[in-house]
Design an enzyme around this catalytic site. Structure first.
Site, PDB file in Angstrom:
ATOM      1  N   ASP A 134       0.649   3.463   2.433  1.00 31.64           N
ATOM      2  CA  ASP A 134       0.419   3.941   3.789  1.00 31.64           C
ATOM      3  C   ASP A 134      -0.801   4.872   3.737  1.00 31.64           C
ATOM      4  O   ASP A 134      -1.857   4.442   3.278  1.00 31.64           O
ATOM      5  CB  ASP A 134       1.676   4.597   4.357  1.00 31.64           C
ATOM      6  N   ASP A 168       0.844  -1.192   0.000  1.00 31.33           N
ATOM      7  CA  ASP A 168       0.000   0.000   0.000  1.00 31.33           C
ATOM      8  C   ASP A 168       0.883   1.247   0.000  1.00 31.33           C
ATOM      9  O   ASP A 168       2.101   1.164   0.117  1.00 31.33           O
ATOM     10  CB  ASP A 168      -0.889   0.009   1.243  1.00 31.33           C
TER      11      ASP A 168
END
Length: 281
Positions: free
Chosen positions: A208, A206
């Site tokens: 974050d 991802d």
């Protein structure tokens, strides 16, 4: 000998011909589980699941000292970890493999982060905490497997288990960090204290939460969805790595304690000499 620390989703090594399971405590407590010894291709390996069977340990609950000590006691000279990471850099996209070569410790001090203390004093250099040779070997294996590994990155280790705030994500970016995770510290520094050549393969799940689009923000569901796809790539890279000779550990790893210990042997008790002899080996 190469030791593998499996992170989220990597709880075993398919194809490993298991020859022995090593259990039992260390002078620093119990490791996350049994150490598995076996052979894969031409290499004898050691393996432990960082979070234990069934992923029962949160990052701050892992006994990193016991894991590293048990692997060193079993004969490890190199340690390669695998872990999920978030990206703090747009060019390191989710789904990529990324290998940090520098670390920022953003944990809160609740983890046991050194073998030393209690009458044994040492200050180990961690200026270059990662084995460049091991990173290069993984990068070459990735190329043979038809994929790429981003390297030369800085990993910020946060305490967890909660996922971070957007302000924290922006702050870590301002510090020059490219990756964020919860498990590589104190593992990387304990490996240096144990005179092990260390590297880790980060599986980027991802961005974050520093991007403004909420759809890009980290969540447990998104982590596991993407991690499963990236893990298959990481397994291919590991398989390719083990089809070739491994680089020799650098002297700065294997001789890290040569000038770091301050306490003379005469001042140590029998138990201290015993565990220190394992680290020095």
């Amino acid at each position: 000998m190469l030791a593998i620390i499996g992170g989220t989703g990597l709880y075993d090594l398919p194809g490993l011909q298991v020859t022995e399971r090593l259990s039992g405590d260390t002078p620093f407590g119990a490791p996350s589980g049994d150490i598995v010894r076996g052979r894969l291709h031409a290499h004898e390996l050691l393996f432990i699941a960082r979070h234990g069977a069934g992923h029962r340990l949160l990052p701050h609950e892992v006994n990193y000292r016991a894991n590293v000590f048990a692997l060193k006691r079993a004969g490890a000279t190199r340690l390669l970890g695998f872990s999920a990471v978030g990206s703090l850099a747009l060019e390191v996209a989710p789904g990529a493999l990324a290998m940090p070569e520098q670390y920022v410790d953003w944990t809160r001090g609740s983890r046991e982060r050194t073998f030393f203390g209690g009458g044994v004093a040492a200050h180990v250099s961690t200026a270059r905490p990662v084995s460049a040779g091991l990173v290069a070997a993984v990068q070459a294996a990735a190329q043979r497997a038809g994929t790429a590994v981003a390297r030369g990155l800085t990993y910020a280790c946060v305490e967890g288990p909660r996922l971070g705030t957007q302000a924290e994500s922006h702050l870590l970016r301002q510090l020059g960090c490219h990756l964020v995770g919860m498990t590589n510290v104190p593992e990387v520094f304990l490996a240096r204290e144990a005179q092990l050549a260390y590297a880790t393969v980060g599986l980027v799940t991802d961005y974050d939460c520093w991007l403004e689009d909420p759809a890009q923000h980290v969540s447990v569901g998104a982590i596991f969805e993407r991690y499963g796809q990236t893990l298959a790539t990481a397994r291919r890279v590991l398989d390719e790595l083990l089809r070739a000779p491994l680089p020799e550990p650098e002297a700065e790893s294997r001789q890290a304690l040569a000038s770091a210990l301050l306490t003379p042997d005469a001042a140590l008790d029998e138990a201290q000499r015993a565990w220190l002899s394992v680290l020095r080996a």
